[in-house]
Scaffold this motif. Structure first.
Motif, PDB file in Angstrom:
ATOM      1  N   GLU A  50     -68.315 -88.596  57.650  1.00  0.00           N
ATOM      2  CA  GLU A  50     -67.834 -88.292  58.989  1.00  0.00           C
ATOM      3  C   GLU A  50     -66.360 -87.905  58.923  1.00  0.00           C
ATOM      4  O   GLU A  50     -65.606 -88.432  58.114  1.00  0.00           O
ATOM      5  CB  GLU A  50     -68.001 -89.506  59.904  1.00  0.00           C
ATOM      6  N   GLY A  51     -65.955 -86.971  59.755  1.00  0.00           N
ATOM      7  CA  GLY A  51     -64.557 -86.582  59.845  1.00  0.00           C
ATOM      8  C   GLY A  51     -64.389 -85.076  59.745  1.00  0.00           C
ATOM      9  O   GLY A  51     -65.292 -84.365  59.286  1.00  0.00           O
ATOM     10  N   PRO A  52     -63.252 -84.559  60.201  1.00  0.00           N
ATOM     11  CA  PRO A  52     -62.999 -83.117  60.146  1.00  0.00           C
ATOM     12  C   PRO A  52     -63.104 -82.543  58.743  1.00  0.00           C
ATOM     13  O   PRO A  52     -63.562 -81.408  58.554  1.00  0.00           O
ATOM     14  CB  PRO A  52     -61.570 -82.999  60.689  1.00  0.00           C
ATOM     15  N   CYS A  53     -62.685 -83.328  57.742  1.00  0.00           N
ATOM     16  CA  CYS A  53     -62.722 -82.842  56.358  1.00  0.00           C
ATOM     17  C   CYS A  53     -64.161 -82.577  55.916  1.00  0.00           C
ATOM     18  O   CYS A  53     -64.442 -81.563  55.253  1.00  0.00           O
ATOM     19  CB  CYS A  53     -62.065 -83.846  55.431  1.00  0.00           C
ATOM     20  N   VAL A  54     -65.069 -83.469  56.268  1.00  0.00           N
ATOM     21  CA  VAL A  54     -66.479 -83.302  55.892  1.00  0.00           C
ATOM     22  C   VAL A  54     -67.068 -82.073  56.579  1.00  0.00           C
ATOM     23  O   VAL A  54     -67.757 -81.263  55.950  1.00  0.00           O
ATOM     24  CB  VAL A  54     -67.278 -84.568  56.247  1.00  0.00           C
ATOM     25  N   ARG A  55     -66.773 -81.897  57.872  1.00  0.00           N
ATOM     26  CA  ARG A  55     -67.282 -80.741  58.617  1.00  0.00           C
ATOM     27  C   ARG A  55     -66.664 -79.445  58.095  1.00  0.00           C
ATOM     28  O   ARG A  55     -67.335 -78.407  58.018  1.00  0.00           O
ATOM     29  CB  ARG A  55     -66.965 -80.914  60.101  1.00  0.00           C
ATOM     30  N   CYS A  56     -65.382 -79.514  57.769  1.00  0.00           N
ATOM     31  CA  CYS A  56     -64.674 -78.334  57.262  1.00  0.00           C
ATOM     32  C   CYS A  56     -65.308 -77.830  55.973  1.00  0.00           C
ATOM     33  O   CYS A  56     -65.524 -76.623  55.796  1.00  0.00           O
ATOM     34  CB  CYS A  56     -63.201 -78.683  57.039  1.00  0.00           C
ATOM     35  N   HIS A  57     -65.635 -78.743  55.071  1.00  0.00           N
ATOM     36  CA  HIS A  57     -66.277 -78.340  53.826  1.00  0.00           C
ATOM     37  C   HIS A  57     -67.669 -77.792  54.078  1.00  0.00           C
ATOM     38  O   HIS A  57     -68.111 -76.839  53.432  1.00  0.00           O
ATOM     39  CB  HIS A  57     -66.350 -79.516  52.859  1.00  0.00           C
ATOM     40  N   ALA A  58     -68.360 -78.366  55.045  1.00  0.00           N
ATOM     41  CA  ALA A  58     -69.748 -77.970  55.312  1.00  0.00           C
ATOM     42  C   ALA A  58     -69.845 -76.539  55.819  1.00  0.00           C
ATOM     43  O   ALA A  58     -70.743 -75.787  55.415  1.00  0.00           O
ATOM     44  CB  ALA A  58     -70.388 -78.931  56.302  1.00  0.00           C
ATOM     45  N   ILE A  85     -56.122 -81.957  65.608  1.00  0.00           N
ATOM     46  CA  ILE A  85     -57.129 -82.863  66.167  1.00  0.00           C
ATOM     47  C   ILE A  85     -56.460 -84.193  66.518  1.00  0.00           C
ATOM     48  O   ILE A  85     -56.084 -84.963  65.627  1.00  0.00           O
ATOM     49  CB  ILE A  85     -58.265 -83.089  65.161  1.00  0.00           C
ATOM     50  N   PRO A  86     -56.281 -84.487  67.805  1.00  0.00           N
ATOM     51  CA  PRO A  86     -55.657 -85.762  68.210  1.00  0.00           C
ATOM     52  C   PRO A  86     -56.636 -86.915  68.013  1.00  0.00           C
ATOM     53  O   PRO A  86     -57.751 -86.899  68.527  1.00  0.00           O
ATOM     54  CB  PRO A  86     -55.332 -85.541  69.692  1.00  0.00           C
ATOM     55  N   LEU A  87     -56.208 -87.902  67.283  1.00  0.00           N
ATOM     56  CA  LEU A  87     -57.112 -88.983  66.918  1.00  0.00           C
ATOM     57  C   LEU A  87     -57.351 -89.977  68.050  1.00  0.00           C
ATOM     58  O   LEU A  87     -58.274 -90.787  67.963  1.00  0.00           O
ATOM     59  CB  LEU A  87     -56.576 -89.700  65.678  1.00  0.00           C
ATOM     60  N   ASP A  88     -56.515 -89.913  69.098  1.00  0.00           N
ATOM     61  CA  ASP A  88     -56.732 -90.801  70.237  1.00  0.00           C
ATOM     62  C   ASP A  88     -57.457 -90.104  71.385  1.00  0.00           C
ATOM     63  O   ASP A  88     -57.625 -90.675  72.462  1.00  0.00           O
ATOM     64  CB  ASP A  88     -55.399 -91.362  70.737  1.00  0.00           C
ATOM     65  N   SER A  89     -57.924 -88.874  71.141  1.00  0.00           N
ATOM     66  CA  SER A  89     -58.625 -88.125  72.178  1.00  0.00           C
ATOM     67  C   SER A  89     -60.054 -88.638  72.335  1.00  0.00           C
ATOM     68  O   SER A  89     -60.735 -88.928  71.341  1.00  0.00           O
ATOM     69  CB  SER A  89     -58.646 -86.640  71.821  1.00  0.00           C
ATOM     70  N   PRO A  90     -60.547 -88.735  73.570  1.00  0.00           N
ATOM     71  CA  PRO A  90     -61.953 -89.132  73.776  1.00  0.00           C
ATOM     72  C   PRO A  90     -62.933 -88.164  73.122  1.00  0.00           C
ATOM     73  O   PRO A  90     -64.002 -88.581  72.648  1.00  0.00           O
ATOM     74  CB  PRO A  90     -62.092 -89.122  75.303  1.00  0.00           C
ATOM     75  N   THR A 139     -62.378 -86.429  70.319  1.00  0.00           N
ATOM     76  CA  THR A 139     -62.374 -86.750  68.889  1.00  0.00           C
ATOM     77  C   THR A 139     -63.139 -88.043  68.627  1.00  0.00           C
ATOM     78  O   THR A 139     -63.915 -88.139  67.670  1.00  0.00           O
ATOM     79  CB  THR A 139     -60.934 -86.886  68.374  1.00  0.00           C
ATOM     80  N   ALA A 140     -62.914 -89.024  69.479  1.00  0.00           N
ATOM     81  CA  ALA A 140     -63.592 -90.310  69.314  1.00  0.00           C
ATOM     82  C   ALA A 140     -65.101 -90.162  69.441  1.00  0.00           C
ATOM     83  O   ALA A 140     -65.869 -90.860  68.762  1.00  0.00           O
ATOM     84  CB  ALA A 140     -63.070 -91.307  70.334  1.00  0.00           C
ATOM     85  N   ALA A 141     -65.510 -89.229  70.308  1.00  0.00           N
ATOM     86  CA  ALA A 141     -66.952 -89.016  70.478  1.00  0.00           C
ATOM     87  C   ALA A 141     -67.538 -88.281  69.280  1.00  0.00           C
ATOM     88  O   ALA A 141     -68.663 -88.558  68.858  1.00  0.00           O
ATOM     89  CB  ALA A 141     -67.207 -88.219  71.758  1.00  0.00           C
ATOM     90  N   GLU A 142     -66.768 -87.340  68.711  1.00  0.00           N
ATOM     91  CA  GLU A 142     -67.275 -86.535  67.598  1.00  0.00           C
ATOM     92  C   GLU A 142     -67.194 -87.273  66.266  1.00  0.00           C
ATOM     93  O   GLU A 142     -68.090 -87.181  65.439  1.00  0.00           O
ATOM     94  CB  GLU A 142     -66.493 -85.221  67.518  1.00  0.00           C
ATOM     95  N   TYR A 143     -66.095 -88.008  66.073  1.00  0.00           N
ATOM     96  CA  TYR A 143     -65.895 -88.748  64.816  1.00  0.00           C
ATOM     97  C   TYR A 143     -65.520 -90.200  65.150  1.00  0.00           C
ATOM     98  O   TYR A 143     -64.386 -90.632  64.881  1.00  0.00           O
ATOM     99  CB  TYR A 143     -64.779 -88.128  63.979  1.00  0.00           C
ATOM    100  N   PRO A 144     -66.403 -90.973  65.709  1.00  0.00           N
ATOM    101  CA  PRO A 144     -66.031 -92.316  66.199  1.00  0.00           C
ATOM    102  C   PRO A 144     -65.488 -93.255  65.125  1.00  0.00           C
ATOM    103  O   PRO A 144     -64.446 -93.876  65.317  1.00  0.00           O
ATOM    104  CB  PRO A 144     -67.332 -92.840  66.802  1.00  0.00           C
ATOM    105  N   LEU A 145     -66.165 -93.344  64.005  1.00  0.00           N
ATOM    106  CA  LEU A 145     -65.734 -94.254  62.948  1.00  0.00           C
ATOM    107  C   LEU A 145     -64.450 -93.761  62.284  1.00  0.00           C
ATOM    108  O   LEU A 145     -63.512 -94.528  62.060  1.00  0.00           O
ATOM    109  CB  LEU A 145     -66.846 -94.418  61.913  1.00  0.00           C
TER     110      LEU A 145
END
Length: 242
Positions: free
Chosen positions: A77-85, A93-98, A100-106
């Motif tokens: 999970e995370g932008p790095c994983v999606r970026c490679h995919a 990507i603001p890490l306190d954004s709802p 972002t939290a919904a897309e990459y919660p963990l």
């Protein structure tokens, strides 16, 4: 040193990878250092895909980032994983954004706990081949501008070329080593054939056939068997009886 000079130094680091004794891990750690300097970010991580296509953490600028990247890989999970995919950059990507939290919660929760506020992920790609992702983290709530994004992608591209060059050299060295081993084995086998032909007063073809039969019957390598004969560890009469 000016920003332009530091960028040039990063490019020169990549050019130095064209030598045979290039250290890939050291280069990628240096890349992390260059990125933090040039892009004014808090931390940097580099992930590369293994032969099976799974991302692996290779370098990070600090321990917090290393653990965070490992966490992202563990949970896939995370932008790095999606970026490679998909080979697409994910910036600002603001890490306190709802969202972002919904897309990459963990990942978002773990990154905030590590003290980061913003993250970016850039593909390490040459044309259609994506070999990994370059990940930037900032403890401050600030975006990366278009100019810095181009610099970041340029560094990722330079690193990709270096990595692919390293793999090409490694593959070539492996092929050369295999060729040298094959030639050495051939010499040993020829010597063993000559020894048997002389001792048995027979032709080299018959001697070679005997070597092959014995090797197959005892499930041993032909060159290893020949070396044992040359070293006196194997009685030629045992070969003949077999």
């Amino acid at each position: 040193m000016t920003r332009e000079e530091r960028l040039l130094a990063a490019v020169i680091d990549a050019v130095d990878t064209l030598v045979d004794d290039f250290d890939l891990i050291d280069f990628l750690h240096t890349l992390c250092d260059r990125c933090t300097e040039l892009l004014d970010v808090t931390a940097v991580g580099v992930m590369l895909a293994d032969p099976g296509g799974r991302l692996q953490l290779i370098a990070a600028s600090d321990e917090h980032t290393r653990l965070l990247e490992l966490f992202a890989l563990q949970h896939e999970e995370g932008p790095c994983v999606r970026c490679h995919a998909d080979g697409t950059a994910r910036l600002n990507i603001p890490l306190d954004s709802p969202v972002t939290a919904a897309e990459y919660p963990l990942f978002a929760a773990q990154a905030r706990a590590a003290g980061f506020a913003v993250t970016h992920a850039l593909p390490m790609r040459l044309r259609e081949q994506v070999v990994g992702a370059l990940n930037l983290f900032d403890a401050r709530e600030q975006d990366i501008d278009a100019a810095d994004a181009r610099v970041a992608q340029a560094l990722a591209d330079v690193a990709t070329i270096a990595i692919l060059q390293h793999r090409t050299l490694a593959h070539a060295n492996q092929e050369r080593a295999q060729l040298r081993a094959a030639l050495s084995s051939r010499i040993v086998i020829e010597q063993a054939k000559g020894i048997l032909a002389e001792r048995w007063d027979t032709g080299v073809d018959e001697a070679f056939a005997a070597l092959r039969r014995y090797a197959r019957a005892h499930r041993t390598g032909l060159s290893a068997l020949a070396q044992r004969l040359i070293d006196g560890e194997l009685d030629s009469d045992a070969l003949r009886r077999a």
